[in-house]
Design a protein around this motif. Structure first.
Motif, short mmCIF file in Angstrom:
data_model
loop_
_atom_site.label_atom_id
_atom_site.label_comp_id
_atom_site.label_asym_id
_atom_site.label_seq_id
_atom_site.Cartn_x
_atom_site.Cartn_y
_atom_site.Cartn_z
N ARG A 152 -22.91 33.80 -5.85
CA ARG A 152 -21.77 34.09 -5.13
C ARG A 152 -21.39 33.34 -4.04
O ARG A 152 -20.11 33.23 -3.73
CB ARG A 152 -21.75 35.85 -4.94
N ILE A 153 -22.51 33.04 -3.16
CA ILE A 153 -22.12 31.99 -1.99
C ILE A 153 -21.63 30.73 -2.70
O ILE A 153 -20.73 30.00 -2.00
CB ILE A 153 -23.47 31.82 -1.15
N LEU A 154 -22.11 30.34 -3.47
CA LEU A 154 -21.86 28.88 -4.51
C LEU A 154 -20.18 28.98 -4.78
O LEU A 154 -19.55 28.22 -4.89
CB LEU A 154 -22.77 28.51 -5.42
N GLU A 155 -19.86 30.11 -5.42
CA GLU A 155 -18.78 30.81 -5.96
C GLU A 155 -17.69 30.66 -4.87
O GLU A 155 -16.48 30.14 -5.05
CB GLU A 155 -18.87 31.75 -6.72
N LYS A 156 -17.83 31.25 -3.82
CA LYS A 156 -17.06 31.58 -2.52
C LYS A 156 -16.78 30.22 -1.68
O LYS A 156 -15.86 29.99 -1.37
CB LYS A 156 -17.35 32.74 -2.10
N TYR A 157 -17.98 29.58 -1.34
CA TYR A 157 -17.90 28.30 -0.54
C TYR A 157 -18.50 27.16 -1.06
O TYR A 157 -19.25 26.55 -0.43
CB TYR A 157 -18.79 28.80 0.84
N PRO A 158 -17.87 26.65 -2.16
CA PRO A 158 -18.29 25.59 -2.71
C PRO A 158 -18.10 24.10 -1.81
O PRO A 158 -18.96 23.33 -1.82
CB PRO A 158 -17.62 25.28 -4.13
N ASP A 159 -17.21 24.33 -1.12
CA ASP A 159 -16.91 22.96 -0.18
C ASP A 159 -17.57 23.04 1.19
O ASP A 159 -17.48 22.16 2.05
CB ASP A 159 -15.24 22.95 0.00
N LYS A 160 -18.13 24.08 1.57
CA LYS A 160 -18.96 24.42 2.70
C LYS A 160 -20.36 24.23 2.59
O LYS A 160 -21.04 23.88 3.59
CB LYS A 160 -18.65 25.86 3.17
N LEU A 161 -20.80 24.43 1.07
CA LEU A 161 -22.20 24.53 1.20
C LEU A 161 -22.87 22.86 1.03
O LEU A 161 -22.75 22.25 0.12
CB LEU A 161 -22.80 25.07 0.00
N ASN A 162 -23.40 22.20 2.18
CA ASN A 162 -23.48 20.96 2.54
C ASN A 162 -25.10 20.72 2.23
O ASN A 162 -25.66 19.61 2.47
CB ASN A 162 -23.19 20.46 3.86
N GLU A 188 -34.66 28.71 -11.88
CA GLU A 188 -33.44 29.53 -11.89
C GLU A 188 -32.67 28.86 -11.00
O GLU A 188 -31.31 28.83 -11.05
CB GLU A 188 -33.93 30.84 -11.42
N ILE A 189 -33.14 28.56 -9.50
CA ILE A 189 -32.15 28.02 -8.53
C ILE A 189 -31.53 26.55 -8.96
O ILE A 189 -30.38 26.33 -8.93
CB ILE A 189 -32.68 27.70 -7.27
N TRP A 190 -32.36 25.70 -9.44
CA TRP A 190 -32.15 24.43 -10.03
C TRP A 190 -31.09 24.59 -11.09
O TRP A 190 -30.04 23.66 -11.45
CB TRP A 190 -33.31 23.57 -10.57
N ASN A 191 -31.37 25.41 -12.18
CA ASN A 191 -30.57 25.52 -13.18
C ASN A 191 -28.99 26.00 -12.52
O ASN A 191 -27.89 25.39 -13.08
CB ASN A 191 -30.85 26.57 -14.09
N LEU A 192 -28.91 27.14 -11.67
CA LEU A 192 -27.57 27.29 -11.25
C LEU A 192 -26.78 26.32 -10.46
O LEU A 192 -25.75 25.95 -10.64
CB LEU A 192 -28.01 28.56 -10.10
N LEU A 193 -27.68 25.40 -9.43
CA LEU A 193 -26.83 24.40 -8.73
C LEU A 193 -26.44 23.23 -9.80
O LEU A 193 -25.39 22.81 -9.64
CB LEU A 193 -27.93 23.83 -7.73
#
Length: 233
Positions: A152-162, A188-193
């Motif tokens: 959800r964080i990735l979905e909402k803030y893709p341009d902020k997550l540095n 799981e995290i690597w697949n998501l990223l």
């Protein structure tokens, strides 16, 4: 391809160890004392062709410290600087004055589920520490909740997550262990990223006792194993 990184104090043996283990991306642990010798750090770093991200000091910061951190950022061609909330609150304006294009990644720490969204909303850039998220925000809840919240964080803030801190956390065990200590979480995290096309650092932020050639190599090998399966799929 995702960028798996390690974190170390910028001292010659640590550069050599990380390089031998197979890392090509590195985050610096920095303090005000270390930055007294910023020119030496820069010279040592130029001997190893890593891509670097510095971690701004957490205490005893002065204007001289800030200037040294900016010099390090410039001279090493860094694209992000990790910083804690109290430090950006105090020194963020000075950093931007010295280097208007600097990209900051503010780390989450002792935040509940409401505060994590406040943190994400108010800061210009984010360093998502997934260990902190699991331990402090989700109170060692089910791993599925960690994946959901990261998604959800990735979905909402893709341009902020540095930037991302991703040590191998398992509830009930010590913090800051190597990635291979939590293989299921890593995959799981690597697949998501990978699916979300995240392109910045994922840092195996580990304690000093794990900064051995064997432990570092095992993190690299785990990532290579995962990447090989992705290439086949």
């Amino acid at each position: 391809m995702l960028k798996i990184a390690t974190k170390f104090a910028p001292e010659t043996p640590a550069f050599e160890l990380a390089w031998r283990a197979g890392f090509r991306f590195a985050e610096f642990y920095l303090s005000a004392d270390l930055l007294e010798n910023v020119k030496k750090i820069i010279a040592n770093a130029h001997d190893f062709p890593f891509e670097y991200v510095p971690h701004f000091p957490n205490k005893k910061v002065t204007e001289k410290t800030v200037a040294a951190a900016v010099e390090l950022y410039r001279q090493l061609g860094c694209r992000t600087m990790v910083i804690h909330q109290p430090m950006i609150d105090q020194w963020g304006a000075t950093l931007k004055t010295l280097h208007p294009e600097i990209r900051l990644a503010v780390e989450n720490h002792y935040l509940d589920e409401k505060q994590i969204w406040d943190w994400a909303e108010k800061n210009p850039g984010l360093n998502l520490d997934i260990e902190h998220l699991w331990k402090f925000t989700l109170k060692d809840g089910p791993r599925e909740k960690v994946i959901d919240l990261v998604s959800r964080i990735l979905e909402k803030y893709p341009d902020k997550l540095n930037h991302i801190h991703l040590p191998g956390y398992v509830p009930g065990h010590d913090e800051h262990r190597p990635m291979y200590c939590s293989r299921e979480l890593m995959f799981e995290i690597w697949n998501l990223l990978h699916k979300k096309k995240y392109a910045h650092f994922m840092v195996s932020e580990i304690n000093a006792q794990y900064q051995t050639l064997e432990d570092l190599k095992m993190d690299v090998l785990l990532f290579e194993r995962w990447w090989a399966t992705r290439q086949k799929s």
